[in-house]
Design an enzyme around this catalytic site. Structure first.
Site, short mmCIF file in Angstrom:
data_model
loop_
_atom_site.label_atom_id
_atom_site.label_comp_id
_atom_site.label_asym_id
_atom_site.label_seq_id
_atom_site.Cartn_x
_atom_site.Cartn_y
_atom_site.Cartn_z
N GLU A 223 0.89 -1.11 -0.18
CA GLU A 223 -0.04 -0.10 0.33
C GLU A 223 0.82 1.64 0.38
OE1 GLU A 223 -3.53 2.26 2.62
OE2 GLU A 223 -2.72 0.44 3.34
N ASN A 282 -5.00 4.90 -2.70
CA ASN A 282 -6.05 6.03 -2.35
C ASN A 282 -6.33 6.63 -3.19
OD1 ASN A 282 -6.33 5.13 0.29
ND2 ASN A 282 -3.83 6.14 0.92
N ASP A 344 -11.66 -0.21 0.32
CA ASP A 344 -10.59 0.24 2.19
C ASP A 344 -11.47 -0.05 3.40
OD1 ASP A 344 -8.40 0.18 3.70
OD2 ASP A 344 -8.25 2.16 3.27
N GLU A 401 -6.29 -5.92 7.42
CA GLU A 401 -5.09 -5.02 7.70
C GLU A 401 -5.17 -4.36 9.75
OE1 GLU A 401 -5.54 -1.05 6.38
OE2 GLU A 401 -7.95 -0.44 6.33
#
Length: 439
Positions: A223, A282, A344, A401
């Protein structure tokens, strides 16, 4: 005999009084205006140094909507109604005014903080109980001056700042000024003064947090995260600048910069003949609302000649609560271009199940807070394992995560979760360190 002249000064006197009134009072509500309020409060405090006074600024929630839906005349009626309430409900020794628009300011004496809250509660209740066909909700910021030498307009500014901290909060209707607010404003101004230069000078750095295959424990991606290497302040963490950038719109520039950094990294690996891993970047709602996201992101992958699947697009779940149809259209276009889409912070919102049924995504990423809370008891573990199973039935890849313990890893492996990231495996690291770790 007496000789003299007579002059009718009534008209001149009336004109002078009218001008004086206009200078000191708000014509719509008949309340004092800001300048008169500042002077009256100053005189009140100076004349009563043995008393404690509260400065309170309040306004009407969604006042603009009242004007839009019912026209300006209805908005004027609301303001006049509040003016009448203040005249009737406030103590005789208090001072009040309409500062501007729907913002009012009041000053009254108190003994304890509880007295201040009770007075505000009475006022709020009186305003709410009205004859209008809509609700009138008000929020209040409170400043308790300790130094009478502080300008009254600054006192009001501090009360207004306290009021702003609870906007949109359905639980709190009032807040006391805290000196930390002022420190936050100063810090934010410093950040805003430096942000453009920081982007030009390359102070924003791309950090990568590895994503690990839970079966093989091999690194299968990362990420992309932003860090600010300030020449004076050192390394600034994202929590200290991302929320501000989201408010002032600078997040658009920073995001695009990080996307390009990710494309450069993938291109470098390919040019060196190495096995490139996909990087997840993102995507914020600001790009969807204020930019041609599809055009910007497709131009980037074409510029660096990389496959769109190498740039995974992470979209926060909370984005799916607003302008759903517009968002779906954008996601479908991105999917057609070959991008892989990842939800996410899955589990942090309220639309998760319905969203999975409708949104064209490839992966869900279980939110770290959701994982922490649910794994603390047996029922929670059942929720997580069934969520993973449901996603697998929908042919979705699952990433967890915030994985920090071996217990997390073993549970996720038993639940057939695909990929994990978290401090157990690795913290976010500079690109150069990731490059060495991976290859």
């Amino acid at each position: 005999r007496a000789i003299g002249t007579m002059k009718d000064v009534d008209e001149a006197t009336r004109s002078y009084e009218a001008l004086r009134y206009r200078a000191d009072y708000d014509l719509l509500t008949g309340l004092p205006n800001a300048s008169k309020f500042y002077q009256d409060v100053f005189d009140l405090i100076v004349a009563n140094l043995d008393k404690k006074y509260a400065i309170v600024v309040f306004d009407i929630e969604k006042f603009k909507m009242i004007n839009d839906l019912f026209d300006m005349s209805m908005g004027d009626e609301v303001l006049q109604f509040i003016g009448d309430i203040l005249r009737v409900r406030m103590p005789e020794d208090s001072v009040y005014a309409r500062i501007h628009s729907d913002v009012f300011c009041i000053c009254f004496s108190y003994v304890t903080k509880g007295d201040v809250i009770r007075q505000i509660e009475k006022l709020k209740k009186a305003i709410f109980n009205n004859g209008f066909s809509f609700d009138l909700n008000t929020t209040y910021g409170i400043y308790l001056p300790e130094n009478p030498n502080i300008p009254v307009n600054l006192m009001c500014d501090r009360a207004l700042l306290a009021n702003k901290t609870i906007k949109g909060n359905v639980v709190k209707f009032c807040a006391f000024y805290d000196e930390q607010y002022r420190a936050d404003i100063i810090r934010n101004r410093e950040i805003e003064q430096d942000m453009e230069a920081a982007l030009r000078e390359g102070q924003f750095k791309m950090y990568l947090q590895p994503k690990v295959n839970l079966k093989t424990e091999a690194v299968v991606g990362a990420e992309v995260l932003a860090r600010w290497q300030h020449p004076v302040k050192g390394l600034i963490q994202p929590n200290d600048f991302i929320p501000l950038f989201e408010r002032n719109g600078f997040i658009l520039k920073l995001d695009e910069f990080m996307w390009e950094e990710a494309c450069k990294a993938v291109r470098k690996w390919l040019d060196e003949g190495r096995h490139a891993v996909p990087l997840a970047v993102n995507i914020s709602r600001y790009h969807i609302e204020n930019n041609d996201l599809v055009k910007v992101i497709t131009n980037l992958v074409r510029k660096y000649d990389i496959d769109p699947s190498m740039l995974i697009l992470e979209i926060t779940e909370t984005v799916f609560t607003e302008k759903i149809e517009e968002l779906y259209e954008v996601l479908i276009r991105l999917e057609k271009e070959g991008f892989h889409l990842e939800v996410d912070d899955f589990g942090s919102g309220y639309s998760s199940l319905n969203m999975l049924r409708n949104v064209p995504v490839d992966t869900i990423k279980i939110d770290r807070n959701f994982l922490d809370k649910q794994l603390s008891n047996k029922k929670g573990k059942i929720v997580v394992s069934h969520t993973i199973a449901m996603a697998k039935d929908l042919k979705l890849q699952v990433i967890a995560e915030g994985v920090e313990t071996r217990e997390h890893v073993e549970f996720l492996q038993e639940s057939e979760c695909d990929i994990a990231q978290g401090f157990y495996f690795a913290r976010p690291m500079p690109y150069e360190e990731f490059d060495h770790l991976t290859f």
